[in-house]
Design a protein around this motif. Structure first.
Motif, PDB file in Angstrom:
ATOM      1  N   UNK A  69       0.777  -1.122   0.011  1.00 17.78           N
ATOM      2  CA  UNK A  69       0.074  -0.050   0.053  1.00 17.78           C
ATOM      3  C   UNK A  69       0.937   1.186  -0.088  1.00 17.78           C
ATOM      4  N   UNK A  70       1.675   1.175   0.885  1.00 13.64           N
ATOM      5  CA  UNK A  70       2.925   2.396   0.789  1.00 13.64           C
ATOM      6  C   UNK A  70       3.537   2.594  -0.442  1.00 13.64           C
ATOM      7  N   UNK A  85       4.441   5.564  -5.295  1.00 14.04           N
ATOM      8  CA  UNK A  85       4.457   5.938  -6.652  1.00 14.04           C
ATOM      9  C   UNK A  85       3.475   6.998  -7.156  1.00 14.04           C
ATOM     10  N   UNK A  86       2.444   7.248  -6.510  1.00 12.35           N
ATOM     11  CA  UNK A  86       1.357   8.401  -6.911  1.00 12.35           C
ATOM     12  C   UNK A  86       2.224   9.632  -6.429  1.00 12.35           C
ATOM     13  N   UNK A  87       2.740   9.669  -5.128  1.00 12.88           N
ATOM     14  CA  UNK A  87       3.401  11.051  -4.944  1.00 12.88           C
ATOM     15  C   UNK A  87       4.593  11.292  -5.586  1.00 12.88           C
ATOM     16  N   UNK A 105      -4.841   4.526  -0.203  1.00 11.52           N
ATOM     17  CA  UNK A 105      -4.631   5.758  -0.883  1.00 11.52           C
ATOM     18  C   UNK A 105      -5.480   6.835  -0.378  1.00 11.52           C
ATOM     19  N   UNK A 106      -6.928   6.406  -0.636  1.00 14.54           N
ATOM     20  CA  UNK A 106      -8.060   7.198  -0.451  1.00 14.54           C
ATOM     21  C   UNK A 106      -7.971   7.976   1.001  1.00 14.54           C
ATOM     22  N   UNK A 107      -7.523   7.162   2.023  1.00 13.49           N
ATOM     23  CA  UNK A 107      -7.730   7.801   3.455  1.00 13.49           C
ATOM     24  C   UNK A 107      -6.494   8.916   3.317  1.00 13.49           C
ATOM     25  N   UNK A 108      -5.458   8.530   2.715  1.00 13.03           N
ATOM     26  CA  UNK A 108      -4.282   9.593   2.728  1.00 13.03           C
ATOM     27  C   UNK A 108      -4.754  10.960   1.813  1.00 13.03           C
ATOM     28  N   UNK A 134       5.593   7.265   9.619  1.00 15.79           N
ATOM     29  CA  UNK A 134       6.011   7.231   8.245  1.00 15.79           C
ATOM     30  C   UNK A 134       5.662   6.182   7.131  1.00 15.79           C
ATOM     31  N   UNK A 135       4.998   5.170   7.498  1.00 15.37           N
ATOM     32  CA  UNK A 135       4.082   4.358   7.014  1.00 15.37           C
ATOM     33  C   UNK A 135       2.941   5.048   6.061  1.00 15.37           C
TER      34      UNK A 135
END
Length: 610
Positions: free
Chosen positions: A300-301, A306-308, A340-343, A428-429
């Protein structure tokens, strides 16, 4: 008018002068690429959906697992059309709930969805009048594409349609002879006589017209695998869109750089900030279409990183899901998207509408994006001593905070470096984001500076010196192209803060179908240091989401000594290219990677503590 636009206009004029009357000519339009791309650049994040008859096969044929990505199973298993067509009876869509798909996409933070209306197997996931090989052959007698588009519009999600415009394994006229096999069309391979113009005229163009006239405004057409299309044929697929829906974006895989943005390979990330519009398309495991025994799910991280990283490289990120034949989305895909959505729910400001990292490269502690006078620092790990020493920022920081909580942070503004103190206890996760509000306008330094003992020097930050037979160029992803013993050298610079000894790491990448080039030798010169004829040994490989598509390796080639501070010049050349080994047929090298090239990503100089 920039050079790329001039090039596109020249190609268009050439094509219009020679296109035969049987095909559509582009119509005049006042819509520009810049206008079309406004929403796409703002979005930054999309969702790909690969779904079709291959989802029924699920990676197996006659009880055996088939190697390779799931949506290519007909080709890999050499299945005749007469047998492959039987999958239609089990493509039930019993659990297809498009509103739930779109709700998941929206919760994940994606702004557009691209749905596979026709993949390489030629099966249309909508009721097409141009080919009987479509959704009407299944137990499901409705239009899943129409239902998904309706759900997208209700949710405010942009609509994209994937259409494989060159490959179509159901049609003999579209046969790619290098991939053909006996029995595919009920006859020996030697009797197959393709006619690509006829395929385009009788099926591909009519289906594109259906997609552009039946469903209202379409925001993006996503073409794939142009292979051996001619310039004229690729232009045809552009012209029909410009005629019917001039606001619709065209992706880069239409061919010949005729799209509104450029192509990257599958799961390929630029190794430096992109200077043109690009999009990374990425899998959550190893396959695009559903494959029940592919349980190599990425973390997940890792997917969030990868998105960031895509945003920090100034490109879009489109992540894929491959639903089962009944419409169920695999649970690991759902879990990753929800993470990802929660972030995104508290950090999306650092992604949407941002520009790439304004510094030379990303940092050991994470990634940077920018929006107006704000910088966003994405922390993938704790910075050394809980402090970020931000070099190269010449504008003072007015305010610093944890973006998700608005917790204020302590900042020390000095001319050469800004210091941000990071609190204890950050997770940091889940990648905390630091928002910096800076004095306007932001002024940054793109020199290659030291951060946490490492100087990262992207290949694309350099210039080239021509050789006896041409010179090095750079791919859209920032790696070197045409880099071999005859094409000169790469000239780079860096800033030395601390005199002393530095270990030299050279990073290379390749497409996964070609092995590391064993026996490659390079020479690096800097000051009085000459690392001559050094063997690249593949000392390590980066573990990331790209590892099974574009593996990134490093070789330690020696140490260099800098006796004083200041700017240092570096020259890198290739002495000999080693031997590549082809690792397999499965997968597509869309970039056509040359074996007469070493794809250099960057050099790292690592300070050796005395």
């Amino acid at each position: 008018m920039n050079l790329l636009l001039k090039k596109k206009l020249f190609i268009l004029l050439v094509v219009l002068s020679c296109t035969s009357n049987q095909f559509i000519l582009a119509q005049p339009t006042h819509t520009t690429t810049e206008t079309r791309l406004n929403w796409w650049r703002e979005a930054r994040f999309g969702l790909f959906i690969h779904w079709g008859l291959y989802s029924v096969a699920a990676g197996q044929w006659n009880g055996k697992d088939i190697d390779g990505i799931g949506e290519w199973i007909q080709n890999f298993a050499k299945i005749p059309n007469s047998e492959y067509n039987k999958l239609t009876k089990d493509f039930t869509l019993l659990n297809y709930h498009p509103e739930e798909w779109v709700a998941l996409a929206k919760q994940a933070g994606t702004k557009y969805i691209v749905f596979t209306a026709k993949h390489h197997d030629g099966f249309a996931l909508y009721p097409s009048d141009a080919s009987e090989f479509n959704i009407r052959m299944t137990p499901y007698q409705e239009d899943p594409l129409k239902q998904l588009i309706t759900a997208c519009r209700k949710a405010g999600i942009k609509v994209g349609i994937y259409y494989s415009h060159r490959q179509d394994w159901h049609e003999e006229d579209a046969a790619v002879m290098s991939n053909e096999y006996d029995g595919h069309y009920g006859k020996p391979k030697s009797e197959v006589k393709p006619n690509l113009d006829r395929y385009i005229r009788h099926k591909a163009l009519p289906q594109i017209r259906e997609l552009l006239t039946r469903y209202g405004n379409i925001d993006l057409i996503w073409y794939d695998t142009p292979f051996d299309l001619t310039l004229e044929q690729s232009q045809i697929f552009v012209n029909v869109i410009r005629e019917l829906q001039p606001n619709c974006i065209i992706n880069g895989r239409v061919g010949y750089n005729l799209g509104d943005y450029g192509p990257l390979g599958d799961n390929e990330m630029p190794c430096s900030k992109a200077t043109t519009d690009l999009e990374m398309v990425a899998t959550l495991n190893h396959t695009w279409g559903y494959k029940k025994n592919d349980n190599h799910w990425k973390g997940k991280k890792e997917i969030l990183c990868s998105l960031i990283e895509s945003a920090s490289r100034n490109i879009n990120y489109m992540v894929n899901i491959g639903p089962m034949a009944d419409g169920t989305i695999p649970t690991p895909s759902v879990d990753i998207l929800k993470f990802v959505g929660n972030w995104m729910a508290v950090n999306s400001e650092s992604i949407y509408g941002t520009e790439g990292n304004p510094f030379n490269d990303n940092f050991p502690w994470g990634y940077v994006t920018r929006k107006e006078n704000n910088l966003y620092l994405h922390l993938t790990q704790c910075p050394q001593n809980n402090c970020i020493l931000l070099k190269g920022l010449h504008s003072d920081i007015r305010q610093a905070m944890i973006l998700a909580t608005q917790q204020p942070l302590t900042v020390a503004n000095r001319q050469s470096v800004k210091t941000i103190t990071i609190p204890d206890g950050l997770d940091y996760e889940k990648i905390p984001v630091i928002k910096l509000v800076c004095e306007t306008p932001i002024k940054t330094d793109t020199r290659n500076l030291m951060n946490e003992g490492i100087i990262s020097i992207p290949a694309a930050s350099g210039t080239v010196k021509a050789g006896q037979k041409g010179k090095i160029t750079f791919a859209e992803g920032g790696t070197t192209e045409n880099f071999n013993p005859q094409t000169g050298s790469l000239l780079l610079e860096c800033e030395i803060d601390i005199p002393g000894e530095y270990e030299v790491k050279l990073y290379t990448s390749r497409h996964w179908r070609k092995s590391f080039a064993e026996g490659t030798f390079v020479t690096l010169k800097t000051g009085d240091n000459i690392l001559s004829n050094r063997l690249l040994k593949k000392d390590g490989e980066l573990a990331n989401v790209r590892q099974n598509s574009y593996p990134e390796t490093w070789s330690t080639i020696g140490t260099v000594t800098f006796p004083k501070e200041g700017t240092q010049k570096i020259e890198l050349s290739i002495d000999k290219i080693g031997t590549f080994t082809r690792l397999g047929h499965f997968g597509e090298d869309l970039q056509g990677e040359s074996e007469n090239n070493i794809r250099i990503m960057k050099i790292e100089l690592i300070y050796k503590t005395q």
